[in-house]
Structures are given as structure tokens and as C-alpha cells.
Design an enzyme around this catalytic site. Structure first.
Site, PDB file in Angstrom:
ATOM      1  CG  ASP A 140      -2.030  -0.983   1.169  1.00 43.84           C
ATOM      2  OD1 ASP A 140      -2.265  -1.513   0.077  1.00 43.84           O
ATOM      3  OD2 ASP A 140      -2.647  -1.254   2.211  1.00 43.84           O
ATOM      4  CB  CYS A 197     -23.070 -13.413  -6.739  1.00 38.55           C
ATOM      5  SG  CYS A 197     -23.163 -12.880  -5.009  1.00 38.55           S
ATOM      6  CB  CYS A 250     -18.730  -5.440   0.193  1.00 34.87           C
ATOM      7  SG  CYS A 250     -17.059  -4.871   0.523  1.00 34.87           S
ATOM      8  CB  CYS A 254     -18.249 -12.147  -0.262  1.00 28.50           C
ATOM      9  SG  CYS A 254     -17.494 -13.053  -1.637  1.00 28.50           S
TER      10      CYS A 254
END
Length: 381
Positions: A140, A197, A250, A254
Site C-alpha cells: 500500500d 451474484c 461487502c 460474500c
């Protein structure tokens, strides 16, 4: 001493073994060609979906061009490190509006330093087998599209929520990269198995996934509570709920996360009881306490003012209590302008909830009185 001629196929396999010895859950190798992603990146930036993250636009298409980032780069070694704990309290904490929800990745020590150190060690191992070898580790910390690179390296596919999903390990993992200037053997790109999905799109509290594989960061709770340094737009405050640092919704929904692997690193285990702590306890921290309690944590990077801002919003969304009102009122006296705005909003929300409670109580009392009167009336009345 001249080193023997390198068998890059054998070296590629050995790199994966070294990576696993260093604690990485998976290691993959890719080339550096991300030209297929340049158009989507350009559209995303043109739509201002990056919000106030100016650094995203500053580097532009370099994010898709690793060779421009580190001259001479031929391959990227992508690594995965799992971080899911054995006793995750996701649902329980989200339902308890008086407790703070902190994104799972941020509950332990900052993963950046740990993974970068391991990547450097991996680079040193490779260097011992190559006479001329240059590498750069990133976690990152570089303008690079790490998820598409990890996808090319076979670590998983980029899901509709834009996070990487692994068929055997879900998505609860960190990613890191080692850019190298040797011709390694690239792995097969992972196939996308999201299918039809759309669970992640539907569950997003703020509808930040504006279309499959596209997130408007300006609507994302992770952006609003971590990256944004100004006031949180009022339209999103009630939707944030008790999420004071990031959001995992989210990932929680899943279906591939039923295969998620547990993390083995002690550094990633929750610290300071942050996986089960009430909002008032956190709101009572002064800046010195915040800095002390978040030492070595990724949470510290948002600073004390944003920390207070986020908790104030969560207290506004919490159940009504006089303790909440008292804490907010007391903090308002010395609060800086940006934080004060959110405290005032929270107090208004608590006031609305108090009125609703009173109204509900009056309705119940009235109904009870009517029933008692009706019981005492003659049958033919």
C-alpha cells in the site's frame, strides 16, 4: 565468485517456497502489463470517484505501468497474508449500536511494516541466488494497481466490490508486492467466479458500488471514516451506523468467504479490546490516550479529530441514553469546529430518539387505558 546460470523456472518455484516459509499464505508471479486496465482507471478518475484522495490522480496511469514506477521491472511477485481471527464478532457488534465496529483488518498491529519486512527478506533470499538483481517491496505504499496484478499472479480475482477474492480462501487477506528485474515464470491468471451474484452491491449501506467492479469512494464508509479529513456529508451519517473505522459489509455477505482461512500472525489479533468495546469508552479518550492506545495500529493515521468525528456520528446513531447525551454535551464545550458539527448532529439525533420513545410510551399507555375502560363497560354499551 561467479554464480551459476540461473534456471528461472526452478527459481520461480523456490520463491514460492521461501514466501510460505516467511509466513505468506500464497505467492504468485505476474508480468507487468496492465494496459487492459488503463481505460477503466481513466474513467474512474474522470468521474472523481477518488474523492479527496488527490494522490490517486497525481500518479495517473503510472498505476497501471509498473515499469515507470521502478525502471527495469520485468515481473511482480504478489503475496497474500490471511488475517481472519478465530473468534470474529462481526454480526454481534454490528447489531449492538452502543458498541464500536472497527474494520477487521485494523484491529491488530499495522500490517504494512510486518509485510514489508517479510517482502524485503524474500528479496534478500532471491538476491543471494542472483548475481545481478534489483527489487523493491511495496505494501500500500506505491501508485500501483495491486489487485489486478495479484489477479494476474493467480492469487484470486477482483470481485464486484473491487476486492480480491480467492476461491479457496475468501477475501480476508492483505496483499503486498515485490517488483523485480529478473525474468521469472508468470502464473496463470485467476478466473472470475462472481457469476451473477450481486450480494455485495445490494448490501452496501451507502450504495457505494455504483456498478459491478466500480466503487465511488465518496460514498464508501471506509473512505468517509478513514480517508476523508473534512466533515462527513450529512446524507451518509445515519447510514454509517456504529462503524467508526472502515466497513466490512461487502466481505461479510460474500459467499466465497465461507472458505476464508484463519490468520496465523499474532500481530493481527485484536488489541485493546477493540473488537468488543462500547462507544462511550472510546469517546472518553483524550488525544494522549488515543495516541497511546493506537500505537502501532493503522487507526492512528486518521488522527484524533477524525476519531472523535466518527465516534460522534456513531453515538448519534446509537440507542437513546442520557449517558450518550451527557458525553456529547460535555465534549462539545472544547471540540474543534469540524468535530463540533458532528456532535451537534448526534445530539439532534439523540433528541429525536428521545421524543420517539416518549411518543411510543404515550401510545402504549393510551392503548392500555382504552383496554381497561373497555373491560369495565357493559356488554351492550
Amino acid at each position: 565468485m561467479t554464480l551459476p546460470v540461473i534456471n528461472y523456472q526452478e527459481l520461480s518455484a523456490q520463491i514460492k517456497r521461501w514466501g510460505q516459509d516467511l509466513g505468506f499464505s500464497q505467492v504468485g508471479i505476474s508480468d507487468v502489463d496492465l494496459s487492459d486496465h488503463e481505460a477503466a482507471l481513466t474513467r474512474w478518475l474522470e468521474n472523481n470517484y477518488h474523492g479527496d484522495m488527490d494522490y490517486m490522480a497525481r500518479h495517473g496511469l503510472m498505476r497501471a505501468r509498473a515499469k515507470e514506477l521502478v525502471e527495469g521491472t520485468l515481473n511482480v511477485i504478489s503475496v497474500r497474508m490471511d488475517y481472519l481471527p478465530t473468534d470474529a464478532k462481526f454480526a454481534r457488534i454490528l447489531k449492538n449500536r452502543d458498541h464500536a465496529y472497527i474494520s477487521r483488518y485494523a484491529l491488530g498491529r499495522d500490517y504494512h511494516k510486518l509485510m514489508r519486512k517479510r517482502l524485503k527478506q524474500l528479496g534478500e533470499k532471491i538476491s543471494a541466488h542472483c548475481e545481478n538483481f534489483n527489487y523493491r517491496p511495496f505494501v500500500d505504499s506505491a501508485p500501483i494497481l495491486e489487485r489486478p496484478l495479484a489477479e494476474k499472479a493467480g492469487l484470486g480475482w477482483v470481485g464486484k466490490h473491487t476486492l480480491l477474492i480467492n476461491k479457496q480462501a475468501g477475501s480476508w487477506f492483505f496483499l503486498g508486492e515485490l517488483l523485480v528485474d529478473i525474468p521469472l515464470i508468470a502464473d496463470k491468471q485467476a478466473e472470475n467466479d462472481c457469476g451473477a451474484c450481486v450480494a455485495c452491491i445490494k448490501i452496501c449501506p451507502t450504495q457505494a458500488i455504483v456498478e459491478p467492479y466500480v466503487v465511488d469512494a465518496r460514498r464508501c464508509i471506509s473512505y468517509l471514516t478513514i480517508e476523508l479529513r473534512d466533515a462527513i456529508p450529512e446524507e451518509f451519517r445515519a447510514l454509517i451506523g456504529n462503524r467508526i473505522y472502515g466497513c466490512d459489509d461487502c466481505q461479510l455477505i460474500c459467499p466465497w468467504n465461507k472458505f476464508a482461512k484463519l490468520g496465523s500472525e499474532d500481530d493481527f489479533k485484536p488489541r485493546q479490546n477493540l473488537d468488543n468495546i462500547d462507544l462511550l469508552t472510546l469517546f472518553a479518550w483524550d488525544e494522549a490516550t488515543f495516541l497511546s492506545k493506537t500505537e502501532g495500529s493503522p487507526i492512528r493515521r486518521i488522527g484524533f479529530q477524525c476519531w472523535q468525528r466518527n465516534i460522534a456520528v456513531a453515538l448519534g446513531n446509537a440507542n437513546f441514553s442520557l449517558d450518550n447525551v451527557h458525553a456529547l454535551t460535555s465534549a462539545l464545550v472544547n471540540a474543534e469546529t469540524m468535530v463540533a458539527e458532528h456532535i451537534e448532529w448526534a445530539l439532534a439525533q439523540q433528541s429525536l430518539k428521545q421524543k420517539t420513545l416518549v411518543q411510543d410510551k404515550n401510545v402504549r399507555l393510551t392503548a392500555r387505558l382504552i383496554r381497561s375502560v373497555e373491560k369495565g363497560m357493559p356488554r351492550d354499551a
